[in-house]
Structures are given as C-alpha cells and as structure tokens.
Design a protein around this motif. Sequence first.
Motif, PDB file in Angstrom:
ATOM      1  N   ILE A 391     -14.897  -6.236  -9.142  1.00  8.56           N
ATOM      2  CA  ILE A 391     -15.772  -5.217  -9.843  1.00  8.56           C
ATOM      3  C   ILE A 391     -16.244  -6.265 -10.878  1.00  8.56           C
ATOM      4  CG2 ILE A 391     -16.052  -3.398 -11.508  1.00  8.56           C
ATOM      5  CD1 ILE A 391     -14.187  -1.976  -9.378  1.00  8.56           C
ATOM      6  N   TYR A 392     -15.182  -6.818 -11.723  1.00  7.45           N
ATOM      7  CA  TYR A 392     -15.503  -7.894 -12.806  1.00  7.45           C
ATOM      8  C   TYR A 392     -16.565  -8.871 -12.428  1.00  7.45           C
ATOM      9  CZ  TYR A 392     -11.700  -5.202 -14.651  1.00  7.45           C
ATOM     10  OH  TYR A 392     -10.764  -4.170 -15.381  1.00  7.45           O
ATOM     11  N   GLN A 393     -16.255  -9.323 -11.347  1.00  7.74           N
ATOM     12  CA  GLN A 393     -17.361 -10.534 -10.891  1.00  7.74           C
ATOM     13  C   GLN A 393     -18.613 -10.129 -10.707  1.00  7.74           C
ATOM     14  OE1 GLN A 393     -16.399 -11.968  -6.819  1.00  7.74           O
ATOM     15  NE2 GLN A 393     -17.531 -13.990  -7.110  1.00  7.74           N
ATOM     16  N   ALA A 398     -24.243  -9.777 -12.615  1.00 10.51           N
ATOM     17  CA  ALA A 398     -25.288  -8.936 -13.073  1.00 10.51           C
ATOM     18  C   ALA A 398     -26.092  -9.118 -14.581  1.00 10.51           C
ATOM     19  CB  ALA A 398     -24.845  -7.379 -12.954  1.00 10.51           C
ATOM     20  N   ASN A 399     -24.851  -9.305 -15.348  1.00  3.24           N
ATOM     21  CA  ASN A 399     -25.269  -9.749 -16.833  1.00  3.24           C
ATOM     22  C   ASN A 399     -25.744 -11.147 -16.800  1.00  3.24           C
ATOM     23  OD1 ASN A 399     -24.620  -7.429 -18.930  1.00  3.24           O
ATOM     24  ND2 ASN A 399     -22.836  -7.330 -17.210  1.00  3.24           N
ATOM     25  N   ALA A 400     -25.204 -12.086 -15.970  1.00  7.81           N
ATOM     26  CA  ALA A 400     -25.874 -13.414 -15.864  1.00  7.81           C
ATOM     27  C   ALA A 400     -27.529 -13.346 -15.497  1.00  7.81           C
ATOM     28  CB  ALA A 400     -25.260 -14.373 -14.952  1.00  7.81           C
ATOM     29  N   ARG A 401     -27.800 -12.408 -14.588  1.00  8.15           N
ATOM     30  CA  ARG A 401     -29.197 -12.070 -13.960  1.00  8.15           C
ATOM     31  C   ARG A 401     -29.909 -11.852 -15.351  1.00  8.15           C
ATOM     32  NH1 ARG A 401     -30.208 -12.152  -8.800  1.00  8.15           N
ATOM     33  NH2 ARG A 401     -32.527 -11.938  -9.533  1.00  8.15           N
ATOM     34  N   VAL A 402     -29.519 -10.744 -16.005  1.00  4.46           N
ATOM     35  CA  VAL A 402     -30.121 -10.249 -17.326  1.00  4.46           C
ATOM     36  C   VAL A 402     -30.299 -11.494 -18.058  1.00  4.46           C
ATOM     37  CG1 VAL A 402     -29.996  -9.061 -19.341  1.00  4.46           C
ATOM     38  CG2 VAL A 402     -28.942  -8.265 -17.264  1.00  4.46           C
ATOM     39  N   ILE A 403     -29.585 -12.372 -18.433  1.00  2.00           N
ATOM     40  CA  ILE A 403     -29.880 -13.547 -19.228  1.00  2.00           C
ATOM     41  C   ILE A 403     -31.133 -14.255 -18.300  1.00  2.00           C
ATOM     42  CG2 ILE A 403     -29.221 -15.836 -20.195  1.00  2.00           C
ATOM     43  CD1 ILE A 403     -26.624 -14.444 -20.428  1.00  2.00           C
ATOM     44  N   THR A 404     -30.897 -14.596 -17.110  1.00  3.73           N
ATOM     45  CA  THR A 404     -31.989 -15.280 -16.547  1.00  3.73           C
ATOM     46  C   THR A 404     -33.316 -14.417 -16.526  1.00  3.73           C
ATOM     47  OG1 THR A 404     -30.368 -16.098 -15.110  1.00  3.73           O
ATOM     48  CG2 THR A 404     -32.576 -16.089 -14.212  1.00  3.73           C
ATOM     49  N   ALA A 405     -33.513 -13.307 -16.432  1.00  2.00           N
ATOM     50  CA  ALA A 405     -34.551 -12.478 -16.494  1.00  2.00           C
ATOM     51  C   ALA A 405     -35.205 -12.714 -17.853  1.00  2.00           C
ATOM     52  CB  ALA A 405     -34.398 -11.059 -16.333  1.00  2.00           C
ATOM     53  N   GLY A 406     -34.290 -12.548 -18.711  1.00  2.00           N
ATOM     54  CA  GLY A 406     -34.720 -12.565 -20.309  1.00  2.00           C
ATOM     55  C   GLY A 406     -35.309 -13.947 -20.537  1.00  2.00           C
ATOM     56  N   ASP A 407     -34.987 -15.173 -19.989  1.00  2.00           N
ATOM     57  CA  ASP A 407     -35.273 -16.505 -20.215  1.00  2.00           C
ATOM     58  C   ASP A 407     -36.561 -16.527 -19.450  1.00  2.00           C
ATOM     59  OD1 ASP A 407     -34.847 -19.418 -20.699  1.00  2.00           O
ATOM     60  OD2 ASP A 407     -35.081 -19.453 -18.572  1.00  2.00           O
ATOM     61  N   GLU A 408     -36.932 -15.829 -18.378  1.00  2.00           N
ATOM     62  CA  GLU A 408     -38.413 -15.829 -17.524  1.00  2.00           C
ATOM     63  C   GLU A 408     -39.007 -15.119 -18.374  1.00  2.00           C
ATOM     64  OE1 GLU A 408     -37.196 -14.515 -13.961  1.00  2.00           O
ATOM     65  OE2 GLU A 408     -36.318 -16.061 -12.903  1.00  2.00           O
TER      66      GLU A 408
END
Length: 418
Positions: A391-393, A398-408
């Motif tokens: 679950i933690y992984q 998921a939150n790493a994807r948020v940062i990736t999306a924000g960067d894009e």
Amino acid sequence: MLNMFNTALTALNANSTAIDVTGHNLANLNTSGYKAGTVSFEELVTQDLSVDSSDINGNGIGAPVLSRQFTNGTVQVTGGLLDAAISGNGFFTVQGSDGNTYYTRAGNFKLDDSGNLVTATGENVQGWMATNGVASPGGVPTNISIPPGSANAPVPSTFFGMNMNLNALGTVDGTNGTFTAPVEVVDSLGTKHTLTATFTKTDTNAWKYDISIDGGDVDGGTAGTPSSLATGTLTFDTNGKLTAPAADAGSVEISLPAFANGAGEQTVNWQLYDSAGASQVTQYGEASAVNSNSGDGSTAAQLTQVVMGDGGKVMAKYSNGTQKLVAVVALASIQNPDSLVAVGNNNYSTTPASGPVSYGEAGTGTRGGITANALESSNVDMARELTNIIIYQRSYQANARVITAGDEISQEILSLKR
C-alpha cells in the motif's frame, strides 16, 4: 502549481517513513519481545482567511505519527535455563551501563562473569534478592547478582520421620519380633551421621524402641559400641493404629551429644505423626519395613546451576541436590506504555506522558505472569506488514506521478511563450 509539488512531496516523505517503519518491523520479525511500530497519517490543511471559509486549500500530509503496539506476542518454550516470558501486562526492569533505568519485554537472560543476571545485550536485570531463601518483593528493585561458586552452608537436622510397619505376627523374643532401621541426620558442620532405630516386641500390640548411634561418632564414645540416645514404648490398638505416644505428643525428642568431629550438641525430633495427625508407624500382619524416610538438614554444597522458575523466581541449585530461592525478578507496571520511547537493544525509556511506574512481583496488581524457560515472540504480523508495504509503495508511486504530471504541465505553460 507550486502547491501541487509541495503536496506530493509531503506524501513522498510520509510514505517513505512508513516504508522504513514497516521494513524495521519485518527485520525484527524474530526478535524476542519486539513490539511492532505503527504509522498514523494526518492531513495538513491551510486556510486562506481572505476568501470564503468554505474554500480550504489542502496542503498535503503531515509528518507521520509513530507509535508501538504493546499487544502480547506468542510465548514459546525454549528450554533456556534463564529465559523468561511475560504473559500479560508489565515490563522487566533493567539498568543500562549509563546507570539509567530501562524497560523491556525481552527475557533472554544470562549470567555474566561476575554472577550478575543480565540481558542478552548486557543490561542488569533488577528484582529483589532473597535472604536465607526468603524474598520480600516491594519497593525499588536492585540488580540481581549471584556470586559464582558460592557455597550453601550446611543446615543441621531438626526432625526425621519413618513411614513404617511393624509386623503384628512377630512374637516376643521370637520370630519377627525384632527390627532395625537406619536414619540419617546432619550435624552443624554438615556431616552426616547414621542413627539406628531398634524395635523389639515386648507384648501384644507393644514394641520397645531404642535409638542409638555408633560411639565412634560422638565425643568420648567408643567406635563399634552403640551409644543409646532415646528409649521408649510404642503401643498399638487392635486395628494396628499407634495409640501411644499419643497424637498430641506428636514426636519423640532425641538429644544428640557433641560429635567427635567437633560439631556441637543438637536436638532432633522423631515425628510419629504427619501434618494431618495420621500415624506414620503402624502394626499390621505384614513384614516389618520402612516405606519412606523424611527429614530436614543438608550438607554443605557448591553452587552448580542457576535457573529461572515460574513467577520470576531465580533458583540456585547445589551439588547436594538442594535448591534455594536467591531472587525474584521485578515487573514494572506502566500506566501508558504507548508513550514509551525505544532506545535500542529491545529497551524502552519512559517519557512524562508515561505516568508513574510501580514495581511488584509477577501476578500482583495488573501485572501478568512470568513463564520460565520460554520467550515472548515478536508481535509483528508478517501478512499485515507485507500488505502495508504494498500500500505504501503504491501511494509513493502515485504521488511521484503527481510530480511528473506537474512537471509536464509546467513545461506546457513555458512553451506557450515561444
């Protein structure tokens, strides 16, 4: 846009901490007395007072709150002579090399070179030392120490008993009318001496007894010549029960003179009745025989082994087969164990939120029991921890994807200027 990065970053940090805690739990899956750590997450909310109060901007997640689960682990029998497991509430009290008091559930104890009872990592286990086999648990406990090689002083005999039968078919001055039985006593120096009890039938349902000792054992006596110590008569009823001496007398007092080895005079009692008032000497139509002997007294002996007993009683065993209580392990009762802080080596330290600590013997108050030769297993649930780490992984990803999306998105905004 910046808030998006900050929010996701707080989640990455929180989940990273949670994964660390879970990994630590799994690493201590087989650590005796280990208590699993848990993680609690809390939302961070930032309210902009310049806008409507219903417009609350989330600010991610706060630092995880770490705590311990002090549920009982499984008690497993190990066979370790000094192992101890707590079943229920309470903590062993130990003293670290820094002089501070700590608390632990790990009971894998041992003796160090100085005879101190210590934990596997060298902290002194505390309790109450016994004096002459008697301990008085109460007050602040101290370190438990059993000097190696210590001797157990001799204990002179004060009584003996013979569970025996005298043959009712014996005849006066004839067949089966005489019977002898040896009895061992211990003098004040720890030397064993043999008394001889001689029974001679003198009448129907009546026997004379003579308790003697070899003259060579006593001061002024002659070796090979019996020295009489006590004489008297035993009388039985028609059912073979002893009637005299009566039960209210209970015993025959025998005075032993000074011994040839230098031991002083002493008195022993021949107990004719047991604690329930039943005669230990009968007269039935069977062969005269001693069924069993009883008595006290022990010779001097060297310490051979120290073992843990149920209830946290530390027992010393000696070369003559006797054993003696030397200490009682203390259990600490802590009002709020969840507030304890782990300090390493399976030990915990109290905090102001822990409340007062009280000490007592196992099984008193709200304290649990102590099982000897066993250890409490870790309370880590491997299935739950493996589920948590997944679950933690996933949350971290998921939150790493948020940062990736924000960067894009940021890149798209910058490209609008071109």
